[in-house]
Design a protein around this motif. Structure first.
Motif, PDB file in Angstrom:
ATOM      1  N   SER A 162      25.014  50.328  56.155  1.00 37.38           N
ATOM      2  CA  SER A 162      24.101  49.199  56.367  1.00 37.38           C
ATOM      3  C   SER A 162      23.344  48.883  55.079  1.00 37.38           C
ATOM      4  O   SER A 162      22.761  49.769  54.457  1.00 37.38           O
ATOM      5  CB  SER A 162      23.122  49.548  57.496  1.00 37.38           C
ATOM      6  N   ASP A 305      28.859  37.063  54.717  1.00 39.74           N
ATOM      7  CA  ASP A 305      28.013  35.892  54.463  1.00 39.74           C
ATOM      8  C   ASP A 305      28.784  34.701  53.895  1.00 39.74           C
ATOM      9  O   ASP A 305      28.212  33.627  53.708  1.00 39.74           O
ATOM     10  CB  ASP A 305      26.872  36.259  53.501  1.00 39.74           C
ATOM     11  N   ILE A 327      31.669  42.651  60.675  1.00 38.32           N
ATOM     12  CA  ILE A 327      30.290  43.109  60.449  1.00 38.32           C
ATOM     13  C   ILE A 327      29.361  42.669  61.586  1.00 38.32           C
ATOM     14  O   ILE A 327      28.666  43.484  62.183  1.00 38.32           O
ATOM     15  CB  ILE A 327      29.735  42.597  59.094  1.00 38.32           C
TER      16      ILE A 327
HETATM   17  C1  UD1 Z   1      22.257  42.300  54.982  1.00 36.39           C
HETATM   18  C2  UD1 Z   1      22.024  40.946  54.397  1.00 36.39           C
HETATM   19  C3  UD1 Z   1      22.758  39.917  55.198  1.00 36.39           C
HETATM   20  C4  UD1 Z   1      24.215  40.272  55.257  1.00 36.39           C
HETATM   21  C5  UD1 Z   1      24.406  41.708  55.723  1.00 36.39           C
HETATM   22  C6  UD1 Z   1      25.854  42.170  55.613  1.00 36.39           C
HETATM   23  C7  UD1 Z   1      19.819  40.985  53.378  1.00 36.39           C
HETATM   24  C8  UD1 Z   1      18.440  40.450  53.442  1.00 36.39           C
HETATM   25  N1  UD1 Z   1      20.622  40.643  54.406  1.00 36.39           N
HETATM   26  O1  UD1 Z   1      21.752  42.277  56.306  1.00 36.39           O
HETATM   27  O2  UD1 Z   1      22.596  38.662  54.591  1.00 36.39           O
HETATM   28  O3  UD1 Z   1      24.840  39.413  56.178  1.00 36.39           O
HETATM   29  O4  UD1 Z   1      23.614  42.597  54.947  1.00 36.39           O
HETATM   30  O5  UD1 Z   1      26.285  42.084  54.308  1.00 36.39           O
HETATM   31  O6  UD1 Z   1      20.224  41.666  52.451  1.00 36.39           O
HETATM   32  N2  UD1 Z   1      23.430  47.874  62.047  1.00 36.39           N
HETATM   33  C9  UD1 Z   1      23.152  48.748  63.067  1.00 36.39           C
HETATM   34  N3  UD1 Z   1      21.983  49.449  63.027  1.00 36.39           N
HETATM   35  C10 UD1 Z   1      21.091  49.325  61.999  1.00 36.39           C
HETATM   36  C11 UD1 Z   1      21.395  48.442  60.950  1.00 36.39           C
HETATM   37  C12 UD1 Z   1      22.584  47.720  61.001  1.00 36.39           C
HETATM   38  O7  UD1 Z   1      23.912  48.881  64.019  1.00 36.39           O
HETATM   39  O8  UD1 Z   1      20.043  49.994  62.019  1.00 36.39           O
HETATM   40  C13 UD1 Z   1      24.694  47.094  62.085  1.00 36.39           C
HETATM   41  C14 UD1 Z   1      24.406  45.602  62.277  1.00 36.39           C
HETATM   42  O9  UD1 Z   1      24.242  45.262  63.611  1.00 36.39           O
HETATM   43  C15 UD1 Z   1      25.644  44.994  61.664  1.00 36.39           C
HETATM   44  C16 UD1 Z   1      25.980  45.931  60.529  1.00 36.39           C
HETATM   45  O10 UD1 Z   1      25.329  47.174  60.845  1.00 36.39           O
HETATM   46  O11 UD1 Z   1      26.705  45.005  62.574  1.00 36.39           O
HETATM   47  C17 UD1 Z   1      25.561  45.432  59.157  1.00 36.39           C
HETATM   48  O12 UD1 Z   1      24.190  45.335  59.082  1.00 36.39           O
HETATM   49  P1  UD1 Z   1      23.418  45.504  57.705  1.00 36.39           P
HETATM   50  O13 UD1 Z   1      24.331  45.822  56.589  1.00 36.39           O
HETATM   51  O14 UD1 Z   1      22.251  46.391  57.977  1.00 36.39           O
HETATM   52  O15 UD1 Z   1      22.924  44.047  57.476  1.00 36.39           O
HETATM   53  P2  UD1 Z   1      21.482  43.581  57.138  1.00 36.39           P
HETATM   54  O16 UD1 Z   1      20.836  44.555  56.205  1.00 36.39           O
HETATM   55  O17 UD1 Z   1      20.804  43.157  58.387  1.00 36.39           O
END
Ligand code: UD1
Length: 419
Positions: A162, A305, A327
């Motif tokens: 993440s 994105d 994702i």
């Molecule tokens: C960041 C970006 C966003 C981009 C995404 C993926 C920023 C401000 N935002 O978002 O623009 O679309 O990366 O490249 O940098 N997940 C969990 N639990 C968590 C955290 C994440 O299950 O605690 C899952 C999410 O639901 C999703 C995946 O992991 O399916 C990716 O999330 P993540 O990489 O955390 O994305 P963001 O940080 O929200």
């Protein structure tokens, strides 16, 4: 309510600049509160998400000033550790404040963060890591409540790389006691940017850009100056916008080293890519070829994105493409409005099968999320006739006056008020 009116069918040509990266500036703002004294961030994009983040920070007592493209921020007077409810609900990136506020102020309370409706987007990975670092975490009246007199280093293995969790842990660990090792860390270029910024503040972080990031906690960080990296997602969006019209664009400042998967996909579509030191040139054929099979993956894979924007361009291409989203589970809301514009797309599980129809037609459509909104603009540029895109406030979250940039390339696109 603002809408875009776009007359399609005009070839885009010329040069444009990519603004500072949204996905870099938001974590940098959060990290700034760890420093004593003022930090100055240059090349900041004027996005509604950036204003929302500044609003949250100001409500805690931080002093912020945004003039031109420069943000000054000083958290020396920060008193409040309850983060502003409405703004937090608007902005997914408010979750970045959990780690730094907790590490520097001993507690933090916030509502579950919001953001674009592109899936469940839980924060469990963030919370589990903070717990490992000694935080007590609970839920009170719908709020996340974290407390820790002093966080300590920990070995953290992420179940998924993440982006936000990697950044949050880096910020929390920078001021924790001892060493934190993050395994299966996300490798996005914005994470390296955060590492370099924080090291300039006095932090000791290495490994960003690889899947293992190591942070040695420091007692004190200080404010610093930084120029925000160019937005690779905006650069990709501009290339697709020009390419779908059979045009030619030079995106000043775009960094090819951060965009390999995307650029290789563009080449498959027949776009000639010219990588230069000061940016990326792209020259498209009259009509794009199909991209074939494209799957979104964590970096260095194809970025989620840019998935919606590619989908829109493929809808107006020749041939069949299959675009798989790995994702975010809800990132196909754009299919419905694209179909209204004549797109032939079938959804099968997490894959969209796009049968390029060559030419789309104008329609009245509505943006459902930020990147989906940009995708509708791309479809409209390629369409015959006029398209009206509603709900463009969502597009403003990630693009600094997109109409100005695209009109500079020869688009005919106006923002008008309605209702
Ligand atoms: C960041 C970006 C966003 C981009 C995404 C993926 C920023 C401000 N935002 O978002 O623009 O679309 O990366 O490249 O940098 N997940 C969990 N639990 C968590 C955290 C994440 O299950 O605690 C899952 C999410 O639901 C999703 C995946 O992991 O399916 C990716 O999330 P993540 O990489 O955390 O994305 P963001 O940080 O929200």
């Amino acid at each position: 309510m603002d809408i875009y009116r776009i007359s399609g069918g005009r070839k885009l040509t010329g040069a444009a600049s990519a603004a500072g990266a949204k996905n870099a500036v938001l974590p940098l703002l959060a990290a700034s509160i760890l420093g004593e004294g003022e930090s100055v961030l240059k090349n900041c994009p004027a996005l509604s998400d950036v204003y929302a983040m500044l609003g949250i920070l100001e409500a805690t007592g931080c002093r912020t000033e945004f003039t031109g493209r420069k943000i000054s921020i000083c958290a020396d007077e920060m008193k409040e550790t309850l983060l502003h409810g409405d703004l937090v609900r608007e902005l997914r990136s408010s979750v970045f404040l959990l780690g730094p506020v907790l590490a520097s102020r001993g507690s933090v309370r916030m509502r579950f963060p919001g953001g674009c409706a592109i899936g469940r987007r839980p924060v469990d990975i963030h919370l589990e890591a903070l717990r490992k670092m000694g935080a007590e975490i609970g839920e009170e009246e719908g709020m996340i409540v974290c407390r820790a007199e002093k966080l300590h280093g920990a070995a953290v293995r992420l179940p998924f790389p993440s982006v936000g969790a990697t950044e949050n842990i880096m910020m929390a660990a920078a001021c924790a006691e001892g060493i934190t090792v993050i395994r299966n860390a996300a490798r996005e270029p914005e994470i390296e940017e955060l590492q370099n910024f924080m090291n300039k503040m006095g932090a000791e972080i290495c490994g960003a850009g690889t899947s293992t990031v190591i942070i040695s906690g420091r007692e004190k960080l200080s404010g610093t100056e930084w120029t925000v990296m160019p937005d690779r997602i905006e650069a990709g969006t501009l290339i697709l916008a020009a390419a779908v019209t059979g045009g030619e664009v030079f995106v000043r400042g775009a960094r090819a080293d951060c965009m390999e998967a995307f650029l290789s996909c563009m080449k498959t579509c027949g776009v000639a890519i010219d990588v230069r030191e000061d940016g990326i040139g792209a020259r498209a054929p009259e009509r794009l070829s199909a991209a074939g099979k494209v799957s979104t993956r964590p970096y260095p894979g194809f970025p989620t994105d840019l998935q919606s924007q590619l989908l829109a361009a493929m809808a107006a291409s020749d041939g069949v493409s299959v675009i798989e989203e790995n994702i975010f589970e809800d990132r196909f809301k754009v299919l419905k409005p694209l179909r209204l514009m004549g797109a032939d797309i079938t959804l099968c599980g997490r894959s969209a099968c796009v049968n390029g129809v060559g030419r789309l037609h104008g329609a009245r459509v509505r943006a459902e999320d930020l990147r989906g909104g940009a995708a509708l603009v791309i479809a409209a540029l390629a369409a015959e006739g006029e398209t009206m895109v509603e709900n463009i406030g969502l597009i403003d979250r990630g693009y600094d006056k997109l109409e100005r940039t695209l009109n500079g390339l020869g688009a005919e696109m106006t923002r008008t008020k309605e209702g």
